[in-house]
Design an enzyme around this catalytic site. Structure first.
Site, PDB file in Angstrom:
ATOM      1  N   HIS A 177     -12.193  24.299  11.262  1.00  0.00           N
ATOM      2  CA  HIS A 177     -11.073  24.111  10.049  1.00  0.00           C
ATOM      3  C   HIS A 177     -11.054  23.836   9.097  1.00  0.00           C
ATOM      4  O   HIS A 177     -10.358  24.438   8.071  1.00  0.00           O
ATOM      5  CB  HIS A 177      -9.543  24.465  10.930  1.00  0.00           C
ATOM      6  CG  HIS A 177      -9.338  25.992  12.040  1.00  0.00           C
ATOM      7  ND1 HIS A 177      -9.393  27.061  10.905  1.00  0.00           N
ATOM      8  CD2 HIS A 177      -9.568  26.211  12.999  1.00  0.00           C
ATOM      9  CE1 HIS A 177      -9.603  28.083  11.646  1.00  0.00           C
ATOM     10  NE2 HIS A 177      -9.464  28.060  12.926  1.00  0.00           N
TER      11      HIS A 177
ATOM     12  N   ASP B 163     -14.646  25.580  22.219  1.00  0.00           N
ATOM     13  CA  ASP B 163     -14.082  26.490  21.074  1.00  0.00           C
ATOM     14  C   ASP B 163     -14.816  26.586  19.843  1.00  0.00           C
ATOM     15  O   ASP B 163     -15.236  25.473  19.794  1.00  0.00           O
ATOM     16  CB  ASP B 163     -12.539  25.991  21.395  1.00  0.00           C
ATOM     17  CG  ASP B 163     -11.380  26.936  20.824  1.00  0.00           C
ATOM     18  OD1 ASP B 163     -11.526  27.214  20.038  1.00  0.00           O
ATOM     19  OD2 ASP B 163     -11.038  26.490  21.970  1.00  0.00           O
TER      20      ASP B 163
ATOM     21  N   ARG C  68       1.920  35.421  16.764  1.00  0.00           N
ATOM     22  CA  ARG C  68       1.315  35.130  17.570  1.00  0.00           C
ATOM     23  C   ARG C  68       2.275  33.627  17.876  1.00  0.00           C
ATOM     24  O   ARG C  68       3.318  33.103  17.202  1.00  0.00           O
ATOM     25  CB  ARG C  68      -0.071  34.100  17.033  1.00  0.00           C
ATOM     26  CG  ARG C  68      -0.980  33.256  17.992  1.00  0.00           C
ATOM     27  CD  ARG C  68      -1.445  32.787  17.380  1.00  0.00           C
ATOM     28  NE  ARG C  68      -2.389  31.360  17.989  1.00  0.00           N
ATOM     29  CZ  ARG C  68      -3.769  31.244  17.937  1.00  0.00           C
ATOM     30  NH1 ARG C  68      -4.650  31.600  17.344  1.00  0.00           N
ATOM     31  NH2 ARG C  68      -4.343  29.690  18.283  1.00  0.00           N
TER      32      ARG C  68
ATOM     33  N   ASP D 193     -14.611  31.045  22.364  1.00  0.00           N
ATOM     34  CA  ASP D 193     -13.321  32.128  22.706  1.00  0.00           C
ATOM     35  C   ASP D 193     -13.390  32.655  20.957  1.00  0.00           C
ATOM     36  O   ASP D 193     -13.007  33.934  21.280  1.00  0.00           O
ATOM     37  CB  ASP D 193     -11.729  31.192  22.881  1.00  0.00           C
ATOM     38  CG  ASP D 193     -12.121  30.401  21.852  1.00  0.00           C
ATOM     39  OD1 ASP D 193     -12.871  29.631  21.143  1.00  0.00           O
ATOM     40  OD2 ASP D 193     -10.751  29.531  21.527  1.00  0.00           O
ATOM     41  N   HIS D 194     -14.262  32.367  20.046  1.00  0.00           N
ATOM     42  CA  HIS D 194     -14.633  32.907  19.131  1.00  0.00           C
ATOM     43  C   HIS D 194     -15.714  32.124  18.049  1.00  0.00           C
ATOM     44  O   HIS D 194     -15.896  31.079  18.602  1.00  0.00           O
ATOM     45  CB  HIS D 194     -13.872  33.143  18.295  1.00  0.00           C
ATOM     46  CG  HIS D 194     -12.433  31.672  18.121  1.00  0.00           C
ATOM     47  ND1 HIS D 194     -12.948  30.638  17.375  1.00  0.00           N
ATOM     48  CD2 HIS D 194     -11.295  31.451  19.137  1.00  0.00           C
ATOM     49  CE1 HIS D 194     -11.996  29.496  17.102  1.00  0.00           C
ATOM     50  NE2 HIS D 194     -11.165  29.607  17.882  1.00  0.00           N
TER      51      HIS D 194
ATOM     52  N   LYS E 282      -5.351  22.206  22.542  1.00  0.00           N
ATOM     53  CA  LYS E 282      -6.129  23.660  23.429  1.00  0.00           C
ATOM     54  C   LYS E 282      -5.537  24.007  24.698  1.00  0.00           C
ATOM     55  O   LYS E 282      -6.071  24.592  25.139  1.00  0.00           O
ATOM     56  CB  LYS E 282      -7.414  23.506  23.717  1.00  0.00           C
ATOM     57  CG  LYS E 282      -8.279  23.968  21.415  1.00  0.00           C
ATOM     58  CD  LYS E 282      -7.631  24.807  21.048  1.00  0.00           C
ATOM     59  CE  LYS E 282      -8.415  24.851  19.825  1.00  0.00           C
ATOM     60  NZ  LYS E 282      -8.186  26.607  19.160  1.00  0.00           N
TER      61      LYS E 282
ATOM     62  N   ASP F  16     -14.040  23.936  16.969  1.00  0.00           N
ATOM     63  CA  ASP F  16     -12.615  25.301  16.207  1.00  0.00           C
ATOM     64  C   ASP F  16     -12.355  24.487  15.565  1.00  0.00           C
ATOM     65  O   ASP F  16     -11.656  24.691  13.910  1.00  0.00           O
ATOM     66  CB  ASP F  16     -11.641  26.012  16.847  1.00  0.00           C
ATOM     67  CG  ASP F  16     -11.133  26.599  16.234  1.00  0.00           C
ATOM     68  OD1 ASP F  16     -11.357  26.978  15.426  1.00  0.00           O
ATOM     69  OD2 ASP F  16      -9.581  26.598  17.304  1.00  0.00           O
TER      70      ASP F  16
ATOM     71  N   HIS G 265     -12.225  31.364  11.223  1.00  0.00           N
ATOM     72  CA  HIS G 265     -13.162  31.773  11.763  1.00  0.00           C
ATOM     73  C   HIS G 265     -14.095  33.790  11.854  1.00  0.00           C
ATOM     74  O   HIS G 265     -14.101  33.783  10.476  1.00  0.00           O
ATOM     75  CB  HIS G 265     -12.016  32.905  13.383  1.00  0.00           C
ATOM     76  CG  HIS G 265     -11.603  32.263  13.942  1.00  0.00           C
ATOM     77  ND1 HIS G 265     -10.441  32.754  15.299  1.00  0.00           N
ATOM     78  CD2 HIS G 265     -11.183  30.860  13.810  1.00  0.00           C
ATOM     79  CE1 HIS G 265      -9.617  30.795  14.945  1.00  0.00           C
ATOM     80  NE2 HIS G 265     -10.128  30.326  14.921  1.00  0.00           N
TER      81      HIS G 265
ATOM     82  N   ASP H  64      -7.198  31.303   7.645  1.00  0.00           N
ATOM     83  CA  ASP H  64      -6.912  31.874   8.040  1.00  0.00           C
ATOM     84  C   ASP H  64      -8.190  33.623   7.249  1.00  0.00           C
ATOM     85  O   ASP H  64      -8.716  34.092   7.806  1.00  0.00           O
ATOM     86  CB  ASP H  64      -6.422  32.586   9.045  1.00  0.00           C
ATOM     87  CG  ASP H  64      -6.194  31.692  10.902  1.00  0.00           C
ATOM     88  OD1 ASP H  64      -6.991  31.292  10.789  1.00  0.00           O
ATOM     89  OD2 ASP H  64      -5.087  32.206  10.633  1.00  0.00           O
TER      90      ASP H  64
ATOM     91  N   SER I 160      -7.988  31.526  18.673  1.00  0.00           N
ATOM     92  CA  SER I 160      -8.738  31.344  20.307  1.00  0.00           C
ATOM     93  C   SER I 160      -6.398  31.921  21.359  1.00  0.00           C
ATOM     94  O   SER I 160      -7.141  31.496  22.558  1.00  0.00           O
ATOM     95  CB  SER I 160      -7.738  29.703  20.180  1.00  0.00           C
ATOM     96  OG  SER I 160      -8.965  29.699  19.343  1.00  0.00           O
TER      97      SER I 160
END
Length: 555
Positions: A431, A24, A285, A468-469, A361, A427, A499, A171, A75
């Site tokens: 962050h 991730d 989301r 995933d990103h 996750k 991930d 991301h 984000d 994600s």
């Protein structure tokens, strides 16, 4: 129905399992500047890239169902695409399209919200509360959607709207809160008049209140409830003053970690949530929306914390966040109906599957992987490794070792033909904006990966390693002219916590003698190609709805 493909006969040599590994937040940056991945000591991954077939996959924008290629992946949509084998229009696009067409306002859910606000809070002239993430990150929400809700509330004759603003910095740039709060407060002031009163009533950082996920930290949700519903917390005259004041009180804190705040006049909160009010959670989301939704909807059965009081409200989500659990019961925009996922179709073939990750996750390799479905398919086994409830930069290794242990044990059991896992480190630590911690997070995954691949080899299996990103690949904001990290006033690099728009790797690993397998790079190769590639490794044609396999055999 998936069928055996005799032209893939050579793949029949893959008698062992197929192992799908998601790193991730592991993107492929164009530059090493600001990349924790480039700075990490990662001998396993270095060998994989040097010695095994690997290509790049698109993991953002239209490749994962977002409105445009300017939108980063996340994600949720990434794991939807990985598991579904196909691309669906995702939350942001669904909501934007519904608002643009006006369909959202014609829907029964919105009409019920308006009617409830008008009828239930007569003493206040009808009050609507909007809770959600205040930014244009377009991962959990978009501020334009909120503005549309407020405008429509005025057009419908509601007299009072209160916003409960969750501050982002995750984000979007890490200290950009005032770039959203101040213009939004000006927007509300301009829209307000003698007959319409719209103001921010409460808020706090998204990692401090309200937006927990996967039952990892219910005290976060409790703090949000006390802030939004009960009006408990430090008081300020407006949200702009709250952001500035909290930054002064907590030097160095980034937006996502800001404490809660309440807007008050003469010592009285201006926007507590009362019986008869209407509440809309405007996040689209699902993962970080489910717990606060449960607090509003579960009634007397709710036992996660003492709500003190549970006002009787008409509640709606922007989307339905869990189709199996029917949460929430009322939602403004219908979510995508994701059908024929790889998990479902492999289950129908009688292929046993194993999914594992830590709490942070876990839902991504289960719920999102299976098309936003909470329940298991037949033949699936899930194993959740509980995450530590500590700041991720303090333990950047997270649960990578334990996930590797669980995957190795599952491989050695011989009970599963397809296994999948997610290493959350790149991930979750990315962050935080902590560069050194992010390099350590990648190093921890590299160590775990090395152990896991030995078990894949021992089982006669094949591994597909992807992400995933991106995230840890860009830990600093880059100066557009120089390409080097942008600097803060004190000369330190300006952290980036969002991301990225970078592609992610797909690496094919095996050590089966006499078997030649490869991957083909195409212009459109993306996360959704993984399902068909997995089917091909098992010797099956892809499902008709899936995107193409990227596997090559022989040559």
């Amino acid at each position: 129905m998936l069928q055996r493909n005799e032209s893939l006969s050579q793949v029949a040599a893959v008698v062992g399992p197929v192992v799908l590994i998601v790193m991730d937040g592991y993107g492929l940056s164009k530059t090493d500047a600001g990349s924790a991945i480039a700075a990490a000591n990662k001998p396993t991954l270095d060998r994989l890239f040097a010695q095994h077939p690997n290509i790049r996959l698109r993991a953002h924008g239209t490749a994962v169902g977002m409105p445009s290629d300017e939108d980063m992946g996340n994600s949720e949509v990434g794991h939807n695409a990985l598991g579904a084998g196909q691309v669906y229009a995702q939350g942001a696009a669904l909501v934007a399209n519904s608002i643009a067409s006006g369909e959202i306002w014609q829907g029964q859910a919105w009409q019920e919200i308006v009617a409830a606000a008008k009828a239930g809070s007569a003493g206040k002239g009808g009050r609507l509360h909007c809770i959600g993430l205040l930014s244009d990150g377009n991962v959990h929400s978009h501020i334009d959607h909120l503005k549309a809700l407020v405008r429509q509330a005025k057009a419908e004759g509601l007299r009072s709207v209160r916003i409960h603003a969750l501050i982002d910095g995750r984000d979007v740039p890490e200290t950009s809160a005032l770039d959203y709060v101040l213009p939004f407060e000006a927007f509300l002031a301009e829209l307000s008049d003698a007959d319409f009163d719209a103001r921010i009533a409460s808020g706090g950082g998204r990692q401090t209140i309200t937006m927990d996920r996967y039952d990892a930290n219910w005290p976060m949700v409790e703090r949000g409830w006390k802030t939004h519903v009960l009006g408990q917390g430090p008081q300020f005259p407006n949200a702009g003053a709250a952001i500035e004041g909290l930054r002064q009180q907590h030097p160095g804190v980034i937006d996502q970690d800001l404490p809660e705040f309440v807007i008050a006049e003469q010592g009285r909160p201006i926007g507590t949530i009362e019986d008869g009010d209407a509440v809309v959670l405007f996040n689209f989301r699902g993962d970080r929306a489910i717990e606060i939704t449960r607090a509003f909807e579960e009634g007397a059965a709710f036992d996660k914390f003492d709500r003190v009081r549970a006002p009787k409200v008409s509640y709606a989500g922007m989307l339905q966040y869990d189709g199996d659990l029917k949460l929430p019961a009322r939602f403004l925009v219908a979510p995508p109906a994701i059908r024929n996922t790889s998990g479902e179709w492999f289950s129908k073939l009688g292929i046993t599957q194993f999914a594992c990750s830590e709490t942070q996750k876990f839902g991504h390799v289960t719920y999102f992987w299976n098309g936003n479905r909470s329940s298991k398919f037949e033949g699936e086994t899930y194993l959740e490794v509980p995450s530590d409830v500590v700041p991720f930069e303090q333990r950047p290794w997270m649960k990578s070792a334990e996930i590797a242990d669980a995957m190795i044990a599952a491989l050695q059991s011989g009970q599963h033909k397809i296994l999948r896992c997610n290493f959350a480190n790149g991930d979750m630590v990315g962050h935080t904006g902590n560069f050194r911690a992010a390099t350590m997070s990648i190093e921890a995954v590299d160590l775990a990966l090395g152990r896991l691949l030995k078990a894949v080899e021992a089982a006669g299996g094949v591994a597909l390693i992807t992400a995933d990103h991106g995230n840890a690949d860009e830990m600093f904001e880059l100066d557009k002219k120089s390409g080097q990290p942008a600097l803060n006033k004190d000369g330190s690099p300006k952290a980036k916590t969002a991301h990225t728009l970078n592609p992610v790797p797909l690496i094919l690993y095996h050590r089966i003698p006499g078997l030649t397998l490869g991957l083909k790079q195409t212009a459109t190769a993306g996360l959704s190609n993984l399902a068909a590639t997995t089917a091909a490794l098992l010797g099956y044609d892809k499902h008709a709805d899936w995107d193409e396999s990227l596997l090559t055999v022989g040559g």
